[in-house]
Design an enzyme around this catalytic site. Structure first.
Site, PDB file in Angstrom:
ATOM      1  N   LYS A 180       0.864  -1.112  -0.003  1.00 16.71           N
ATOM      2  CA  LYS A 180      -0.071  -0.126   0.088  1.00 16.71           C
ATOM      3  C   LYS A 180       0.685   1.095  -0.017  1.00 16.71           C
ATOM      4  O   LYS A 180       0.670   2.250  -0.737  1.00 16.71           O
ATOM      5  CB  LYS A 180      -0.872   0.027   1.303  1.00 16.71           C
ATOM      6  N   THR A 181       1.882   1.107   0.993  1.00 14.37           N
ATOM      7  CA  THR A 181       2.912   2.273   0.900  1.00 14.37           C
ATOM      8  C   THR A 181       3.475   2.492  -0.467  1.00 14.37           C
ATOM      9  O   THR A 181       3.708   3.776  -0.995  1.00 14.37           O
ATOM     10  CB  THR A 181       3.735   2.292   1.918  1.00 14.37           C
ATOM     11  N   ARG A 240       6.661  -8.347   1.705  1.00 14.43           N
ATOM     12  CA  ARG A 240       7.557  -7.998   2.949  1.00 14.43           C
ATOM     13  C   ARG A 240       7.909  -9.242   3.599  1.00 14.43           C
ATOM     14  O   ARG A 240       9.397  -9.294   4.357  1.00 14.43           O
ATOM     15  CB  ARG A 240       6.833  -7.047   3.918  1.00 14.43           C
TER      16      ARG A 240
END
Length: 364
Positions: A78-79, A231
């Site tokens: 999202k970032t 991640r």
């Protein structure tokens, strides 16, 4: 792959390698690996294509695009997408988070300093204080805020006009967003977990950027144990790289990947120590359940929030655990993963009939 080059990232070893929430050092390293353009963003094809259309239309109009809301579990990008929006628009980006905005004055100070076309990224937007939320409604819709001067009966609201800007909000709990705020976003994209093939493409690219020689088999092994989360995949890649370096292999191959991930308690299904402890407690101590969350957390020596937010989402999604009104229960897949036979009276067994076929995932 580029020549062997290993950097020292020993300080970023996380206690939980499969925790999608990274430390500050890890987040800085991940920022260096983030793609800068939408065309380079792997996976999430539906969201990527939709967002690309919104941005291209805005560029052709010469105006800022509609406000964008991105939702989904942590660690999915999202970032990264928020930064890509700013990059595609060739606009500056202002980054803050919901927990950092606890007063309307905090938000007013940020909004009043925005320039035309700037992107305001609000991470964890669902945790913003209610007074700030109400100010954001007006700012997003009419590009103005009302600054209150004075107190009591003599207080005066002074309207402050704002230049057009774009809010990009990110949330892991879209259901907690109030409807008036959610409705002010012109585009909403939900990010889902990645396929192993997409994770393999991400890992191959990042291994090259880190200067880590890797084989296709080694990359695919890491991707298969990464719980569909980039991640986590990047974190596991760094740990396998460390293992290969220490043991003189100098390459991320299948043997290095399996040995390193086994060392760090990440099994072939991506389950770590906490995940297996939860399943062990459910099956061995409580006969498959159901059992309350607090009792289950005490049994594994963790806080209830940790079990609920870190371990449970993946276990439920993959069909190892069932959430019921009476508590958590083990699904047949949990018993088979532990090499155990479920008792006939277990809740999971009652909800799944092996004679009907399938893999034991609960879909009722």
């Amino acid at each position: 792959m580029s020549p062997a080059h290993f950097e020292d990232h020993s300080a970023d070893i996380s206690p939980r390698l499969v925790d999608p929430n990274g430390s500050e050092d890890e987040q800085q390293l991940e920022a260096a690996l983030r793609p800068k353009k939408l065309a380079d963003f792997p996976g999430q094809e539906r969201v990527r294509d939709q967002l690309g259309l919104v941005l291209e239309a805005a560029r052709r109009r010469g105006a800022p695009p509609d406000h964008v809301l991105l939702s989904g579990p942590p660690g999915l990008g999202k970032t990264t997408l928020a930064m890509i929006v700013a990059s595609e628009l060739e606009a500056p980006i202002r980054i803050t988070s919901g927990p950092a905005i606890q007063h309307a004055g905090d938000l007013a100070a940020i909004l009043s300093s925005l320039t035309e076309g700037e992107v305001l990224f609000l991470d964890e937007i669902h945790r913003m204080a209610r007074p700030a939320e109400e100010m954001l409604y007006l700012a997003m819709e009419d590009f103005r805020v009302d600054v209150i001067v004075g107190k009591g009966p003599g207080a005066t609201a002074i309207p402050l006009e704002l230049p057009p800007f774009t809010v990009v909000g990110a949330t892991t709990r879209a259901g907690l967003l109030p409807a008036p705020l959610r409705d002010r976003f012109g585009f909403t994209g939900h990010l889902d977990y990645y396929k192993a093939s997409d994770l393999a493409a991400i890992l191959a690219r990042n291994a090259d950027l880190l200067g880590v020689p890797a084989t296709r088999e080694g990359i695919e092994e890491i991707a298969g144990r990464s719980r569909g989360t980039p991640r986590i995949a990047n974190r596991l890649l760094r740990r396998v790289r460390d293992y290969a370096q220490v043991h003189g292999r100098q390459v991320v191959d299948l043997g290095s990947a399996r040995a390193a991930l086994d060392l760090f308690d990440v099994d072939a299904s991506g389950l770590d120590r906490l995940d297996r402890a939860v399943l062990e407690a459910l099956c061995r101590r409580f006969g498959g359940g159901p059992v309350g969350l607090s009792t289950l957390a005490v049994a594994v020596g963790e806080e209830p929030d940790t079990v609920e937010t870190v371990a449970e989402p993946y276990l439920v999604r993959e069909g190892y655990m069932i959430r019921t009104p009476r508590g958590r229960a083990a699904a047949p897949l949990a018993w088979s993963h532990l090499g155990l036979t479920p008792p006939e009276s277990s809740l999971g067994g009652a909800l799944f009939d092996p004679a009907e076929g399938g893999d034991g995932r609960f879909t009722g």
